[in-house]
Design an enzyme around this catalytic site. Structure first.
Site, PDB file in Angstrom:
ATOM      1  CB  SER A   1      15.125  -5.106   6.044  1.00 25.83           C
ATOM      2  OG  SER A   1      15.812  -6.645   5.980  1.00 25.83           O
TER       3      SER A   1
ATOM      4  CG  ASP B   1      14.181 -14.353   8.578  1.00 22.02           C
ATOM      5  OD1 ASP B   1      15.530 -13.991   8.344  1.00 22.02           O
ATOM      6  OD2 ASP B   1      13.606 -12.709   8.364  1.00 22.02           O
TER       7      ASP B   1
ATOM      8  CG  HIS C   1      14.867 -10.064   9.025  1.00 23.83           C
ATOM      9  ND1 HIS C   1      14.516 -10.601   7.684  1.00 23.83           N
ATOM     10  CD2 HIS C   1      15.565  -8.659   8.447  1.00 23.83           C
ATOM     11  CE1 HIS C   1      14.768 -10.109   7.115  1.00 23.83           C
ATOM     12  NE2 HIS C   1      15.490  -8.722   6.982  1.00 23.83           N
TER      13      HIS C   1
END
Ligand SMILES: *[C@@H]1O[C@H](CO)[C@@H](O)[C@H](O)[C@H]1NC(C)=O
Ligand SMILES: *[C@@H]1O[C@H](CO)[C@@H](O)[C@H](O)[C@H]1NC(C)=O
Ligand SMILES: *[C@@H]1O[C@H](CO)[C@@H](O)[C@H](O)[C@H]1NC(C)=O
Ligand SMILES: *[C@@H]1O[C@H](CO)[C@@H](O)[C@H](O)[C@H]1NC(C)=O
Length: 421
Positions: A146, A397, A400
């Site tokens: 990702s 998070d 990311h």
């Protein structure tokens, strides 16, 4: 280099008929010397990989060289409110809702206004037209997890503005997402393969599996979809960080009784790197194509053991990237995870690659950017519980990155290494 051979041979000339054991000894010494020389050459290669190959042979797509001796990955962040961000979040419809921080209520924008300034030179300006002209009739593909998807989307955002609406499209087919610039007959693609090798996490949508298994000697399973690509950008790192040994499958995923061995993270990672380097040598043309590898994307949270990390950068205990709006000032800062030993594995394996793989060493420059993560400002997969809402640190998070943001810099560095190696 030592020459053990010469002393032995002068010794042997003293005897008219040397005894047989001497031949065995000489054979042994020669073998050792050859191995030693090979080792020596490999370690030299490791040190000079980028320079030696790009200085002597012109790499495909290269226009000019970066100033001799300038390591573009060594530098500092400078504030640039005039030229950053390179696009607005609302202008780029391709950013997935896991990365649109402003739309999800992030109150500050500071993280968008930083430019990377290498110590030894300046980065060339990113030129979208030049990039698209270069890709005419060609394919560029990002392969990995990702984080590489984030870099792919950043690249699409950097390019799409110079293409009119009717002349571009974005489509997804299972593991493959394809952005097409029709008038250029060019594609920029992303292929989901978080370990590069075949694994039990290969489903592009449902891939959160607690017991990860990676299959040995399986790179062609995915690699068949990368053949014919002109510019390949690989990454793989985070999925190997299980905090335990990695499960490596020897047979096939269809076997009733699976033959699994456990390897340390480093040994398992080495397996994947070696497979990748071999695949590149067998499938890519060094005269017409380029291969990049993006280094480990740092995280600002601990995935295992102790969950929080803020004391590492002098913050209060119990914190992570949540509510962080400034970067880490200490130029020597490097997070305390496996990334040092993984970097060593990469250096070792790439040093032996005959195909010049260009290393995008973004780990250090990104490790300062605790301010650049998506934190809580993203679309959540599952509705949040009362308990989580009361303690945002628990679901931030810190892996990311918001777009626009840090990953645009990774692409400026990719642009630099592509055209000015
Ligand atoms: C960008 O690249 C194109 C194509 O090579 C060139 O014509 C143009 O002058 C460049 N733009 C800038 C600002 O350098
Ligand atoms: C378009 O690009 C592909 C490679 O991606 C190439 O095979 C094909 O020949 C190109 N078509 C035209 C019309 O140039
Ligand atoms: C966020 O950080 C600021 C200082 O940078 C602090 O005043 C504030 O209390 C913090 N908010 C939360 C919810 O932790
Ligand atoms: C990447 O950069 C870091 C920090 O600048 C450095 O320690 C490391 O050796 C570099 N790795 C490679 C393979 O060049």
């Amino acid at each position: 280099m030592k020459t053990p051979l010469s002393s032995t041979s002068s010794f042997s000339t003293r005897n008219a008929r040397p005894p047989p054991y001497l031949f065995i000894l000489i054979a042994f010494v020669v073998t050792v010397a050859v191995l030693y020389a090979q080792d020596f050459i490999f370690s030299q290669l490791a040190l000079n990989l980028d320079q030696s190959l790009s200085r002597t042979d012109k790499l495909p797509f290269a226009i000019e060289r970066t100033e001799e001796g300038c390591d573009v990955f060594s530098g500092r962040w400078v504030k640039d409110e005039l030229n950053r961000p390179m696009y607005e979040e609302s202008e780029c419809p391709y950013i997935q809702p896991q990365l649109t921080c402003q739309e999800h209520g992030r109150p500050d924008k500071e993280y968008q206004y930083w430019r990377w300034q290498p110590h030894g030179c300046s980065l060339p300006n990113f030129n979208a037209t030049l990039m698209l002209e270069t890709l005419r009739g060609k394919r560029m593909m990002f392969v990995g997890d990702s984080l590489n998807r984030g870099q792919f989307v950043s690249m699409v955002c950097l390019l799409h503005r110079v293409i009119p609406d009717h002349a571009k499209s974005m489509e997804t087919f299972d593991s493959l997402t394809v952005f097409t610039a029709k008038e250029y007959n060019a594609t920029i693609e992303f292929y989901w393969a978080p370990f590069l090798l075949e694994s039990n996490s290969d489903n592009a949508i449902v891939h959160r599996i607690s017991e990860r298994i990676v299959r040995r000697v399986s790179i062609n399973k995915h690699g068949q979809h990368w053949r014919g690509v002109d510019i390949l950008v690989f990454n793989t790192y985070l999925w190997w960080m299980t905090g335990q040994k990695m499960n490596i499958l020897k047979g096939s995923f269809d076997d009733d009784e699976k033959d699994i061995v456990q390897l340390t993270t480093e040994d398992a990672y080495r397996l994947a790197m070696k497979s990748m380097v071999k695949w590149v040598r067998q499938n890519m043309d060094p005269k017409g194509s380029r291969v990049f590898f993006t280094s480990m994307s740092p995280i600002h949270v601990n995935l295992f053991y102790v969950k929080y990390r803020s004391t590492e950068w002098g913050g209060r205990g119990g914190g992570n990237c949540y509510n962080e709006t400034t970067m880490i000032e200490d130029p020597r800062y490097w997070g305390s995870d496996c990334s040092k030993s993984v970097m060593k594995v990469i250096e070792e394996v790439f040093g032996q690659s005959k195909f010049p793989i260009t290393f995008l060493n973004i780990t250090q420059l990104s490790s300062y950017r605790k301010d650049a993560h998506t934190s809580i400002y993203k679309k959540q997969w599952n509705p949040l519980t009362e308990e989580q809402l009361a303690n945002p640190v628990s679901y931030a998070d810190c892996v990311h990155w918001c777009l626009p943001g840090l990953q645009d810099t990774w692409n400026e560095l990719l642009f630099t290494k592509l055209f000015y190696p």
